[in-house]
Design an enzyme around this catalytic site. Structure first.
Site: not given
Ligand code: NAP
Length: 264
Positions: A169, A23, A202-203, A162, A100, A69-70, A97
């Protein structure tokens, strides 16, 4: 404010790009197209090379990018020293970020099984990080600013599996409101908002058990019969970061095909 380039002249920090499906990557593309200069992070060695390559190819070779790294105060301090070497002002920050750990009950199974250390780690990385990053970026927001975090509807109603991320969240959303109240009172106000995105492949999302089935549910039940795209999330994040949203703070904006309004 130019309607074509609403973020012209602004400088933004983008956290959370893991790959082209992230995202954060979709939002970064929109912020860049809207005229912003961007600074990125990667997290640790695992994705470092891929993220650096993607960021430099997409946004230019000279785009600043550094480890963050937060979960570590030292890493946050190092990251913002790096930021300060590249700009004397920041206008916006994206928090995308979440984490879990795999443990009983965290992203499937029984909620009542969640271990204490898994809870602490998830809340720390997924929610406390918004407070830590807001505190670190505030001194650089000399002209005021906008902070945007990504959240999900499972904070409000039960979405099976979840579990721990839903609680994280909920903490994130409430932190957003208290930060908005706190930082909005500065001489140069900082606004803090959340975008509540519908499911996106996403990942991070793949870690949630049964995630793919959620698209079917959104397809059937949401008013628009779908979830959302990265482009739509980018457009909403651009609005929130722009001067057009100058009086919008502490909000959770749903970008989810309208799923949030449906009771059954
Ligand atoms: P994503 O591409 O996997 O991004 C998640 C990011 O969080 C990754 O870059 C990950 O880095 C990073 N992260 C994890 N631990 C961290 C740490 N200690 N320090 C710094 N960075 C860290 O997945 P995404 O879905 O785009 O997620 C982005 C946000 O959108 C998240 O808050 C997620 O909950 C939210 N969201 C996602 C969805 C959905 O359906 N995908 C829906 C609603 C909200 P690493 O991979 O290197 O660990």
């Amino acid at each position: 404010m130019s309607l074509e380039k609403p973020l012209e002249g602004k400088v933004g920090i983008v956290t959370g790009v893991a790959n082209h499906r992230s995202i954060a990557f979709g939002i970064a593309k929109a912020w860049h197209a809207a005229g912003a200069k961007l600074i990125f992070n990667y997290q640790g060695e695992r994705l470092k090379d891929g993220v650096i390559k993607l960021v430099k190819e997409t946004f230019g070779e000279d785009t600043p990018i550094c480890n963050l790294d937060v979960s570590s105060d030292e890493s946050i301090e190092d990251f913002f020293s790096f930021v300060a070497q590249h700009t004397d002002r920041v206008d916006m920050l994206l928090h995308a970020i979440a984490f879990a750990p795999k443990a009983p009950g965290t992203l499937d199974g029984h909620f009542s099984d969640i271990p204490r250390d898994a809870w602490n780690l998830s809340l720390q990385i997924s929610a406390y990080s918004l407070i830590a990053l807001s505190r670190a970026v505030a001194p650089l927001m000399t002209e005021g600013g906008s902070i945007t975090a990504l959240t999900y509807y499972a904070s409000q109603k039960v979405v099976p599996n979840y579990n721990l991320m839903a609680v994280s969240k909920a903490a994130l959303e409430t932190s957003c409101k208290y930060l908005a109240f706190d930082l909005g009172r500065r001489e140069k106000p900082i606004r803090v908002n959340c975008i509540s995105a519908g499911p996106v492949q996403t990942l991070a999302a793949r870690g949630v058990s049964g995630f793919t089935g959620m698209f079917k549910v959104y397809g059937e039940r949401s008013p628009l019969q779908r979830s959302c795209t990265l482009e739509e999330l980018g457009a909403t994040a651009t609005y929130l970061a722009s001067d057009g949203a100058a009086s919008v703070t502490g909000q959770v904006l749903y970008v989810d095909g309208g799923y949030e309004i449906v009771g059954m």
